[in-house]
Design an enzyme around this catalytic site. Structure first.
Site, mmCIF file in Angstrom:
data_model
loop_
_atom_site.group_PDB
_atom_site.id
_atom_site.type_symbol
_atom_site.label_atom_id
_atom_site.label_comp_id
_atom_site.label_asym_id
_atom_site.label_seq_id
_atom_site.Cartn_x
_atom_site.Cartn_y
_atom_site.Cartn_z
ATOM 1 N N PRO A 9 0.788 -1.228 0.000
ATOM 2 C CA PRO A 9 0.000 0.000 0.000
ATOM 3 C C PRO A 9 0.823 1.283 0.000
ATOM 4 C CG PRO A 9 -0.121 -1.110 2.132
ATOM 5 C CD PRO A 9 0.518 -2.067 1.182
ATOM 6 N N ASN A 10 0.295 2.236 -0.721
ATOM 7 C CA ASN A 10 0.821 3.608 -0.804
ATOM 8 C C ASN A 10 2.101 3.738 -1.627
ATOM 9 O OD1 ASN A 10 -1.238 4.877 0.869
ATOM 10 N ND2 ASN A 10 -0.334 3.696 2.536
ATOM 11 N N ARG A 17 3.934 10.991 -1.878
ATOM 12 C CA ARG A 17 3.910 10.770 -0.425
ATOM 13 C C ARG A 17 5.256 11.146 0.213
ATOM 14 N NH1 ARG A 17 4.772 4.370 1.065
ATOM 15 N NH2 ARG A 17 4.123 5.133 3.093
ATOM 16 N N TYR A 22 10.707 9.451 1.053
ATOM 17 C CA TYR A 22 10.667 8.481 -0.045
ATOM 18 C C TYR A 22 11.187 9.033 -1.377
ATOM 19 C CZ TYR A 22 7.813 5.795 3.212
ATOM 20 O OH TYR A 22 7.366 5.091 4.313
ATOM 21 N N ASN A 73 8.073 -5.610 -1.048
ATOM 22 C CA ASN A 73 7.991 -4.475 -0.137
ATOM 23 C C ASN A 73 6.522 -4.406 0.265
ATOM 24 O OD1 ASN A 73 7.887 -2.102 1.266
ATOM 25 N ND2 ASN A 73 8.955 -0.871 -0.284
ATOM 26 N N ALA A 76 3.234 -0.943 4.726
ATOM 27 C CA ALA A 76 2.698 -0.979 6.105
ATOM 28 C C ALA A 76 2.299 -2.389 6.542
ATOM 29 C CB ALA A 76 1.520 -0.030 6.224
ATOM 30 N N HIS A 79 4.401 -4.732 8.897
ATOM 31 C CA HIS A 79 4.400 -4.653 10.359
ATOM 32 C C HIS A 79 3.137 -5.235 10.994
ATOM 33 C CE1 HIS A 79 7.559 -1.937 9.194
ATOM 34 N NE2 HIS A 79 6.703 -1.118 8.622
ATOM 35 N N ASP A 86 1.954 -15.754 6.272
ATOM 36 C CA ASP A 86 1.490 -17.124 6.034
ATOM 37 C C ASP A 86 1.539 -17.478 4.547
ATOM 38 O OD1 ASP A 86 1.084 -17.609 8.700
ATOM 39 O OD2 ASP A 86 -1.094 -17.408 8.641
ATOM 40 N N GLU A 97 13.118 -9.282 1.169
ATOM 41 C CA GLU A 97 12.290 -8.173 1.645
ATOM 42 C C GLU A 97 13.026 -6.868 1.383
ATOM 43 O OE1 GLU A 97 11.841 -8.472 5.892
ATOM 44 O OE2 GLU A 97 10.503 -6.715 5.997
ATOM 45 N N HIS A 99 12.820 -2.500 1.706
ATOM 46 C CA HIS A 99 12.172 -1.261 2.142
ATOM 47 C C HIS A 99 13.011 -0.099 1.657
ATOM 48 C CE1 HIS A 99 9.387 -3.419 4.641
ATOM 49 N NE2 HIS A 99 10.404 -4.164 5.050
ATOM 50 N N LEU A 100 12.339 0.930 1.184
ATOM 51 C CA LEU A 100 13.052 2.106 0.674
ATOM 52 C C LEU A 100 13.778 2.825 1.808
ATOM 53 C CD1 LEU A 100 10.108 3.319 -1.567
ATOM 54 C CD2 LEU A 100 12.288 2.430 -2.409
ATOM 55 N N ARG A 106 13.309 4.299 12.188
ATOM 56 C CA ARG A 106 12.113 5.149 12.197
ATOM 57 C C ARG A 106 11.304 4.919 13.481
ATOM 58 N NH1 ARG A 106 9.234 4.833 6.527
ATOM 59 N NH2 ARG A 106 7.982 6.435 7.595
ATOM 60 N N ARG A 110 7.677 0.364 13.455
ATOM 61 C CA ARG A 110 8.163 -0.144 12.157
ATOM 62 C C ARG A 110 9.300 -1.153 12.317
ATOM 63 N NH1 ARG A 110 5.630 3.253 8.335
ATOM 64 N NH2 ARG A 110 5.197 5.272 9.248
HETATM 65 C C1 DQA Z 1 8.238 1.053 3.630
HETATM 66 C C2 DQA Z 1 8.375 1.239 5.156
HETATM 67 C C3 DQA Z 1 7.053 0.964 5.838
HETATM 68 O O1 DQA Z 1 7.186 1.126 7.235
HETATM 69 C C4 DQA Z 1 6.000 1.922 5.344
HETATM 70 O O2 DQA Z 1 4.749 1.619 5.920
HETATM 71 C C5 DQA Z 1 5.907 1.979 3.852
HETATM 72 C C6 DQA Z 1 7.118 1.885 3.064
HETATM 73 C C7 DQA Z 1 9.531 1.442 2.889
HETATM 74 O O3 DQA Z 1 9.643 1.063 1.726
HETATM 75 O O4 DQA Z 1 10.388 2.131 3.445
HETATM 76 O O5 DQA Z 1 4.830 2.197 3.305
HETATM 77 O O6 DQA Z 1 8.007 -0.325 3.382
#
Ligand code: DQA
Length: 146
Positions: A9-10, A17, A22, A73, A76, A79, A86, A97, A99-100, A106, A110
């Site tokens: 998401p997002n 954002r 980011y 990735n 959210a 977490h 699963d 995995e 994460h940017l 943070r 997180r």
């Molecule tokens: C994220 C880190 C997560 O905590 C956050 O909710 C995101 C992006 C990252 O790529 O840094 O949406 O996964």
């Protein structure tokens, strides 16, 4: 080698954002970068993004029998989502995995990642470059295989 790149998401709002966290590059820029890196490394990629937890689960299940690796990735849902964990355990496909941002540096909420429990490796805090490193990880596996 086929790699599923799954984004949560997002991430479709990259460039809009919280640019201080980011960056200014868009989701399309990320997709373009991943495609060109994969091409250079001779990896086939399927790139997917959803804002919905169940859709991410369905995409992970779809990878079963099709993908040799997953780069995820989960944003959210990293977490919070036992369902994503699963699904990753169910398909048992090697997973990296990404994460940017550096989730360890943070907010405390997180720091915990369900995805990590099913991932071979976590790359965080490197921006788009993290996806390149994840692709390289699979590229190296491919070379080791041959
Ligand atoms: C994220 C880190 C997560 O905590 C956050 O909710 C995101 C992006 C990252 O790529 O840094 O949406 O996964």
């Amino acid at each position: 080698m086929k790699i599923y790149v799954i984004n949560g998401p997002n991430l479709n709002f990259l460039g809009i954002r919280e640019p201080q966290l980011y960056g200014r590059q868009t989701y399309q820029d990320l997709v373009d970068s991943v495609r060109s890196w994969a091409e250079e490394m001779n990896l086939e990629v399927e790139i997917y993004q959803s804002n919905h937890e169940g859709d991410l689960v369905t995409k992970i299940q779809e990878a079963y029998g099709k993908a040799d690796g997953i780069i995820i990735n989960a944003a959210a849902y990293t977490h919070t989502s036992v369902a994503v964990l699963d699904a990753l355990k169910a398909v048992a496909i090697p997973t990296v995995e990404v994460h940017l941002t550096d989730i360890q540096e943070r907010e405390p909420f997180r720091r915990h990642s369900y995805v990590s429990m099913a991932a071979e490796k976590m790359i965080c805090g490197k921006g788009f470059e993290g996806y390149r490193e994840a692709l390289e990880y699979f590229c190296k596996k491919q070379t080791d295989r041959t």
